[in-house]
Write a protein that holds these residues in place. Sequence first.
Motif, short mmCIF file in Angstrom:
data_model
loop_
_atom_site.label_atom_id
_atom_site.label_comp_id
_atom_site.label_asym_id
_atom_site.label_seq_id
_atom_site.Cartn_x
_atom_site.Cartn_y
_atom_site.Cartn_z
N HIS A 131 -69.00 78.12 2.17
CA HIS A 131 -69.83 77.77 1.04
C HIS A 131 -69.10 76.81 0.13
O HIS A 131 -67.91 76.97 -0.12
CB HIS A 131 -70.19 79.03 0.25
CG HIS A 131 -71.42 79.68 0.77
ND1 HIS A 131 -71.50 80.15 2.05
CD2 HIS A 131 -72.61 79.92 0.18
CE1 HIS A 131 -72.71 80.68 2.22
NE2 HIS A 131 -73.41 80.54 1.12
N VAL A 132 -69.82 75.82 -0.36
CA VAL A 132 -69.19 74.90 -1.29
C VAL A 132 -69.38 75.38 -2.72
O VAL A 132 -68.87 74.79 -3.65
CB VAL A 132 -69.76 73.47 -1.15
CG1 VAL A 132 -69.57 72.95 0.27
CG2 VAL A 132 -71.21 73.39 -1.55
N LEU A 133 -70.11 76.48 -2.85
CA LEU A 133 -70.47 76.95 -4.18
C LEU A 133 -69.25 77.30 -5.03
O LEU A 133 -69.12 76.88 -6.18
CB LEU A 133 -71.39 78.17 -4.03
CG LEU A 133 -72.08 78.65 -5.28
CD1 LEU A 133 -72.96 77.57 -5.87
CD2 LEU A 133 -72.93 79.87 -4.97
N ASP A 134 -68.34 78.06 -4.44
CA ASP A 134 -67.16 78.50 -5.20
C ASP A 134 -66.35 77.32 -5.67
O ASP A 134 -65.92 77.25 -6.83
CB ASP A 134 -66.28 79.41 -4.33
CG ASP A 134 -67.05 80.64 -3.87
OD1 ASP A 134 -68.12 80.91 -4.46
OD2 ASP A 134 -66.58 81.32 -2.94
N ASP A 135 -66.15 76.36 -4.75
CA ASP A 135 -65.38 75.17 -5.11
C ASP A 135 -66.06 74.41 -6.25
O ASP A 135 -65.42 73.93 -7.17
CB ASP A 135 -65.23 74.24 -3.90
CG ASP A 135 -64.39 74.90 -2.82
OD1 ASP A 135 -63.69 75.89 -3.13
OD2 ASP A 135 -64.43 74.42 -1.67
N ALA A 136 -67.38 74.31 -6.15
CA ALA A 136 -68.12 73.57 -7.17
C ALA A 136 -67.96 74.24 -8.53
O ALA A 136 -67.78 73.57 -9.55
CB ALA A 136 -69.60 73.49 -6.79
N GLN A 137 -67.97 75.58 -8.53
CA GLN A 137 -67.80 76.29 -9.80
C GLN A 137 -66.42 76.03 -10.39
O GLN A 137 -66.27 75.87 -11.59
CB GLN A 137 -68.05 77.79 -9.59
CG GLN A 137 -69.54 78.10 -9.73
CD GLN A 137 -69.88 79.52 -9.35
OE1 GLN A 137 -69.22 80.10 -8.49
NE2 GLN A 137 -70.90 80.06 -9.98
N CYS A 138 -65.41 76.00 -9.52
CA CYS A 138 -64.05 75.69 -10.00
C CYS A 138 -64.01 74.31 -10.64
O CYS A 138 -63.42 74.12 -11.70
CB CYS A 138 -63.05 75.72 -8.84
SG CYS A 138 -62.78 77.39 -8.24
N VAL A 139 -64.66 73.35 -9.99
CA VAL A 139 -64.72 71.99 -10.53
C VAL A 139 -65.29 72.01 -11.94
O VAL A 139 -64.74 71.40 -12.86
CB VAL A 139 -65.59 71.09 -9.61
CG1 VAL A 139 -65.88 69.74 -10.28
CG2 VAL A 139 -64.93 70.88 -8.26
N ILE A 140 -66.36 72.79 -12.13
CA ILE A 140 -67.02 72.84 -13.44
C ILE A 140 -66.11 73.47 -14.49
O ILE A 140 -65.93 72.93 -15.58
CB ILE A 140 -68.34 73.64 -13.32
CG1 ILE A 140 -69.30 72.91 -12.37
CG2 ILE A 140 -68.98 73.83 -14.69
CD1 ILE A 140 -70.49 73.74 -11.94
N ALA A 197 -68.67 64.52 -11.60
CA ALA A 197 -67.77 65.24 -10.68
C ALA A 197 -68.56 65.91 -9.56
O ALA A 197 -68.17 65.87 -8.39
CB ALA A 197 -66.97 66.28 -11.46
N LEU A 198 -69.69 66.52 -9.93
CA LEU A 198 -70.48 67.20 -8.89
C LEU A 198 -71.09 66.20 -7.93
O LEU A 198 -71.18 66.46 -6.73
CB LEU A 198 -71.58 68.06 -9.52
CG LEU A 198 -71.11 69.37 -10.16
CD1 LEU A 198 -72.30 70.13 -10.73
CD2 LEU A 198 -70.38 70.25 -9.14
#
Lengths: 549, 549
Positions: free
Chosen positions: B493-502, B527-528
């Motif tokens: 899942h890319v979700l966790d990484d995306a949340q870290c980016v945020i 960034a997203l």
Amino acid sequence: MLKIIPLGGLGEIGLNMMVFEYGDDVFVVDAGLMFPEDYMLGVDIVIPDMEYLKGNAHRVKAVVITHSHEDHIGALPYLLREISVPVYGTAFSIGMIQHKLSDFDYPIEADLRTVRPGDTLDIGVFSIRFIRVSHSTVDGVGLAIRTPLGLVVHTGDFRINHNSIDGMITDVNAFALCGKEGVLALLSDSTNVESKGYTISDESVGQTLEQLINDAPGRVIVALFASNVARIQQIVDIARKKNARVVINGRSMELSVRVARELGYLSFPEGMEMGLVEMGQACDEKVIMITTGSQGEPMSALSRMAEGNHKQIRIREGDTVILSSKSIPGNEKAITAIINSLYRRGANVIYNKMADVHVSGHAFQEELKLMMSLTKPRYFIPIHGEYRHLVHHARLAVETGIPKERVLLAENGQTVLFDEGGARMGNVVQSGRVLIDGKGIGDVGRSVLRERRILSEDGIAVVTMVIDQETGVVLYGPELISRGFVFWTETGHVLDDAQCVILEIVEDVGPEVSNRVEIIRARLQKALRQYFYFTIRRRPIILAQIFEV
Amino acid sequence: MLKIIPLGGLGEIGLNMMVFEYGDDVFVVDAGLMFPEDYMLGVDIVIPDMEYLKGNAHRVKAVVITHSHEDHIGALPYLLREISVPVYGTAFSIGMIQHKLSDFDYPIEADLRTVRPGDTLDIGVFSIRFIRVSHSTVDGVGLAIRTPLGLVVHTGDFRINHNSIDGMITDVNAFALCGKEGVLALLSDSTNVESKGYTISDESVGQTLEQLINDAPGRVIVALFASNVARIQQIVDIARKKNARVVINGRSMELSVRVARELGYLSFPEGMEMGLVEMGQACDEKVIMITTGSQGEPMSALSRMAEGNHKQIRIREGDTVILSSKSIPGNEKAITAIINSLYRRGANVIYNKMADVHVSGHAFQEELKLMMSLTKPRYFIPIHGEYRHLVHHARLAVETGIPKERVLLAENGQTVLFDEGGARMGNVVQSGRVLIDGKGIGDVGRSVLRERRILSEDGIAVVTMVIDQETGVVLYGPELISRGFVFWTETGHVLDDAQCVILEIVEDVGPEVSNRVEIIRARLQKALRQYFYFTIRRRPIILAQIFEV
């Protein structure tokens, strides 16, 4: 026991992939892609479901490619990622595959091996002889596959011609020899089974092109499929006769010309070529441009010329544009849009409705019958076509004298079994279509496509709101954002009314309820859905983000 | 001075609308719609931009309708909402318009007046004579418009036939009389200008249909356009001969049959008709169904039968389905999908590629030339066609002997002026296309279509987050929701990484900055966007909802 298992191309145009098995010896013929159907929104390409091959990877010995069209090689990178086996094909096919693999998102180590017509290739118990066929790309082959149970002929994509530009004539003698030896089964290309008679000859297309080019008062631009090397040769030859120079335009056209030249499949002296910038300075009658874009592809050079956005070339009165290609179903509107735009700029445009400037690479009815007569197969399996094509080809086979019970109408996934007793239908293996979107392989499924459809037709409304956990007071929002529609009707903005609807619900639910956020969300979605349908007759997706702090 | 102003149909198939002006006397010929192009996502219909008429409403005296097809009457309700004038048309056209208006979202008070071929209608200085033409619907007319400067002939949509099912033959004598009197300008239908020769006769289509229906082993289902009353009559006649009964299926088919019967345009005794339920019990050879759905419309009865979802009718071996219609460009894939599905259910399917089961309602080249010969116009204006059709029709006119300078190639909005000195191009008035989506008229513009395209290809990601105003601590979220794609790649899942980016961005901006929400939103969207493109090669719309409390 011999098994023939179609994994693609039997029930659609494209996606061609066929598996041959005898015990532990398995090989695959072609690995093609399909371009997405209209409803596959945002999908880049479609490849066959290869789960069956993955599950039998240890038995797969090779992939054999009949020719270099995308519907025969486009899925190869995806197959080779899963199964590392040698790939056999003729020189032009291998050249195009090399390029395809180097262009792929992931590095692929491939063992590519070049074969020639007449060569014999042993794969386990199988012995495959390559037979030259004529098609709308260069260097196509059909296969005579010797199995322990007899000879199976796979035509690939073919037409039958008796003279050709590139000297690549369907080797009717070789097919006749198969017939003499005895053919267990013929698997034959059904694409053009609905067309009566014979395909017209390449020469007559060449004569038409020459006439048109000679009659043209100024510059000539010919758009065609990059893979159609014989047609490119015809145009180069016409240019040579009238002392004109040739501009090669479009990335895939350049690639195709380069590979064909390197292999000696294209006689096109360097001196005859001209660059785009030079073209601007040249004498109009002495320039012929060969370009891609015949399918109305929006980013192609032809499309940019038609729209007046091309950097180097402005279409003007006196230009002649020839679309030397067919319209692939689904592209008609894009193509006619380009034709209209070219006319508006003053060009004369010639396309298939007006003159015979194209010939199909797929056999018409009489050629299909000839293939049956040459090979005299015991069993007949129509391949490469939509279901209706397979049905018509099966009918044609029966008309030609093959008994009905020996004509096998198989679709993707349907195993056809052969043993001493004859042929019969076997089990059905997993098959289907895998959608590729960006780097995603198969993650675009039914529900995502459904969401995309709704988004594309009705858009989305996002409601955000922050509520005080204790008091139930709305601290922030409701904020309403839309994409794909606007909050507007003939009687004014619907935004204010929608916000009232939301606030009423919040008030109505009150602060005491325990799962109030869920209740508010559910009621709000329902109310907004009704509200939008009533006011603007649309059903956007409604996302409600409600927070308690 | 006479002005002829095309507001639609000159540059496209559909959307037909033409304005005639002389001083303060203005009337409109036809008010048609167009079905949306592929890129007009979610759009229901397209109508002409009528701003010019609205601005001149006080001068407009009447609307004259040539026939009842949607591309000639479909925009009428929208026109009548703006301008209340009498509408003139033949009986069948008026019958269909009545129904159309009663079906419309808003109440329209219309003054509908029936005319007959041969009638003369005075509108200010104009005097209009209605001339019978044959077309693929019943009761079509062309117009001979007497103006102070001479006679203008508007063909409407027409073909020329010499005998017909409904007795409605293009009145070549009336057109010849115009020619004898002297025609200032001929405005003629260009739709089929690319087709050489003559249209085939209705009789030959009838004979083919009769043969096919008689040869059919079981039930016969014929799909066609509801408006094609003559074809319906042919099938009813065939049924009568073989003592079969007829099922009429589909809402628009029922309407068309009802109106045609009431007017005596269809000879179809009540006793011959049969209901859907009865059909199940009837002897197979004694049933012919006439149905809509020939264009592959997904909700049509034919489509549901093909998919096996029809409540009353199951397609089975022995059924014969005849598609007695052409494929409208853009519908080919939907139609072939139905054909394939019908074959899969065991039906035999017959369509235009296999037999002459349809004839176009638009004149081919030789008929177009005949119209020119009959009317001998001084000026020629090709109408009803894409730009390429208009160009080809103009060329045909020149070939037929009309001097080039008197062939006027006008597009939508281009005024053509006539005075004693002859004809010339005048100013260009506002024209264009207005998109109708649900109740929205014109609110779907470029930016909404662009959003819909992105949504349809790449989906949308919504980020929501609540931040404490003072401390900068994230109180809630970041919550990420997607529609039209999934947070998933081959590596997880890319979700966790995306949340870290945020979260990193929020931390990085810090609590002190004054316009921190805007800064966070901008950085986060950027960034997203990069992150999604890098990981999954997609560019979803990114909506960031950030609240400070």
